[in-house]
Scaffold this active site. Structure first.
Site, PDB file in Angstrom:
ATOM      1  N   ASP A  44       0.825  -1.205   0.000  1.00  8.74           N
ATOM      2  CA  ASP A  44       0.000   0.000   0.000  1.00  8.74           C
ATOM      3  C   ASP A  44       0.863   1.259   0.000  1.00  8.74           C
ATOM      4  O   ASP A  44       0.345   2.373  -0.108  1.00  8.74           O
ATOM      5  CB  ASP A  44      -0.992   0.004   1.164  1.00  8.74           C
ATOM      6  CG  ASP A  44      -0.336  -0.021   2.537  1.00  8.74           C
ATOM      7  OD1 ASP A  44       0.909  -0.014   2.611  1.00  8.74           O
ATOM      8  OD2 ASP A  44      -1.076  -0.052   3.546  1.00  8.74           O
ATOM      9  N   SER A  45       2.170   1.075   0.062  1.00 10.45           N
ATOM     10  CA  SER A  45       3.104   2.193  -0.127  1.00 10.45           C
ATOM     11  C   SER A  45       2.914   2.837  -1.490  1.00 10.45           C
ATOM     12  O   SER A  45       3.370   3.966  -1.719  1.00 10.45           O
ATOM     13  CB  SER A  45       4.547   1.707   0.013  1.00 10.45           C
ATOM     14  OG  SER A  45       4.778   0.550  -0.777  1.00 10.45           O
ATOM     15  N   LYS A 112      -0.917  -9.541   2.902  1.00  6.33           N
ATOM     16  CA  LYS A 112      -0.227  -9.056   4.102  1.00  6.33           C
ATOM     17  C   LYS A 112      -1.177  -8.183   4.899  1.00  6.33           C
ATOM     18  O   LYS A 112      -1.893  -7.355   4.322  1.00  6.33           O
ATOM     19  CB  LYS A 112       1.031  -8.261   3.759  1.00  6.33           C
ATOM     20  CG  LYS A 112       1.798  -7.837   5.022  1.00  6.33           C
ATOM     21  CD  LYS A 112       3.096  -7.126   4.685  1.00  6.33           C
ATOM     22  CE  LYS A 112       2.888  -5.702   4.237  1.00  6.33           C
ATOM     23  NZ  LYS A 112       2.264  -4.828   5.295  1.00  6.33           N
ATOM     24  N   GLU A 114      -1.390  -5.628   8.330  1.00  5.37           N
ATOM     25  CA  GLU A 114      -0.682  -4.897   9.376  1.00  5.37           C
ATOM     26  C   GLU A 114      -1.325  -5.188  10.727  1.00  5.37           C
ATOM     27  O   GLU A 114      -2.544  -5.219  10.852  1.00  5.37           O
ATOM     28  CB  GLU A 114      -0.705  -3.387   9.094  1.00  5.37           C
ATOM     29  CG  GLU A 114       0.225  -2.981   7.978  1.00  5.37           C
ATOM     30  CD  GLU A 114       0.429  -1.479   7.912  1.00  5.37           C
ATOM     31  OE1 GLU A 114       0.119  -0.774   8.898  1.00  5.37           O
ATOM     32  OE2 GLU A 114       0.912  -1.012   6.873  1.00  5.37           O
ATOM     33  N   GLU A 181       8.993  -3.906  10.757  1.00  7.26           N
ATOM     34  CA  GLU A 181       9.358  -2.608  10.174  1.00  7.26           C
ATOM     35  C   GLU A 181       9.884  -1.640  11.216  1.00  7.26           C
ATOM     36  O   GLU A 181       9.248  -1.414  12.250  1.00  7.26           O
ATOM     37  CB  GLU A 181       8.159  -1.978   9.456  1.00  7.26           C
ATOM     38  CG  GLU A 181       8.502  -0.639   8.819  1.00  7.26           C
ATOM     39  CD  GLU A 181       7.468  -0.128   7.846  1.00  7.26           C
ATOM     40  OE1 GLU A 181       7.631   1.014   7.361  1.00  7.26           O
ATOM     41  OE2 GLU A 181       6.507  -0.853   7.556  1.00  7.26           O
TER      42      GLU A 181
END
Length: 283
Positions: A44-45, A112, A114, A181
């Site tokens: 989503d970056s 993925k 978060e 991260e």
């Protein structure tokens, strides 16, 4: 089925470093796959590096599906991993399942998510229905407002406890790997030693099972990049030089050169065609 599977990624823990890079379109994914990466990740970056958003919070499912389709068409070997964007799984487990299915239908091999402990039920259900999940703890950009901005994590006892609890919960729920991260390297090492599934670091030091970076940071496409990212090229300058040269050659009449266009070999034939066309069109 692609060559690299979640099972293969799990088996790499402690044996071979896992390589992961983002890609958001067909040509980038082609190159990432050809380079031999284990995981090609539609993160989503893309909201920030492709769409110019200030954070990842505005990324939609529609955008993720669109980019996942493009990447999936290009990748033949690597595992294709797609991010679940903010708002796509927080409301309910059922909504999370529906959205994960959409990403798999778009071509993703895994998704993925978060967070860890808070989403353990969703992870468990996804795994049960056959959708592999990679977890993500430490700095979770979708929750950066709660965290007080983008900062390194793991500096307090409470943060270490939360990160380790997340990792263990993800492991128990059936996740095949975890992204760590912007975590202090000591903490990343602790987590890596305490879980049986691979840890993939971004800004979390060398003691993890693999590394991931953002495509644009690796290639130097922007003026600035996160402090933990290493530039392996300065493509911004190369691209600027190339497109500036193109513009200049157009202005100066140097492009197109003779090798870039074609003409009638028989000029008399062209004259005949032109005269007939002009006559038909009353020009």
């Amino acid at each position: 089925m692609r060559e690299i599977t979640p099972k293969r990624i799990r088996e790499m823990k402690g044996k071979e470093k896992i390589t992961m890079i983002t890609a958001y379109d067909y040509p980038s994914a082609l190159l990432a796959d050809k380079a031999g990466f284990d995981i090609v990740f539609i993160g989503d970056s893309l909201g920030m590096v492709v769409y110019g958003e200030p954070s990842t919070l505005n990324v939609t499912m529609e955008q993720m599906i669109f980019h996942t389709r493009a990447v999936a068409k290009a990748v033949k070997r690597a595992l294709v991993l797609a991010d679940m964007p903010f708002g796509s799984y927080e409301v309910s487990v059922e909504e999370g399942i529906k959205n994960a299915i959409k990403l798999v239908q778009a071509g993703a091999d895994a998704v993925k998510i978060e967070g860890g402990y808070d989403h353990r039920k969703l992870v468990k259900k996804l795994v049960r229905i056959g959708i592999p999940v990679m977890g993500h703890t430490g700095l979770t950009p979708q929750r950066y407002l709660r965290l007080g901005g983008y900062r390194i994590m793991g500096g307090t006892e409470e943060e270490v406890e939360e990160i380790l609890r997340d990792a263990k919960a993800l492991e128990k729920a059936g996740a095949f790997a975890i992204v760590l991260e912007f975590v202090l390297a000591d903490v990343a090492k602790l987590v890596t030693e305490e879980v049986s599934i691979p840890t993939i670091g971004i800004g979390s030091g060398p003691y993890v099972d693999g590394q991931v970076l953002v495509w644009h940071d690796v290639l130097g496409l922007y003026e600035s990049s996160p402090p933990f990212a290493k530039r392996y090229a300065n493509l911004k300058e190369e691209i600027l030089r190339a497109i500036s040269t193109f513009r200049e050659e157009v202005k100066e009449g140097k492009f197109p050169g003779r090798e870039h266009y074609w003409e009638f070999q028989d000029k008399e034939e062209f004259k005949r065609i032109k005269d007939n066309v002009m006559k038909k069109l009353n020009l």
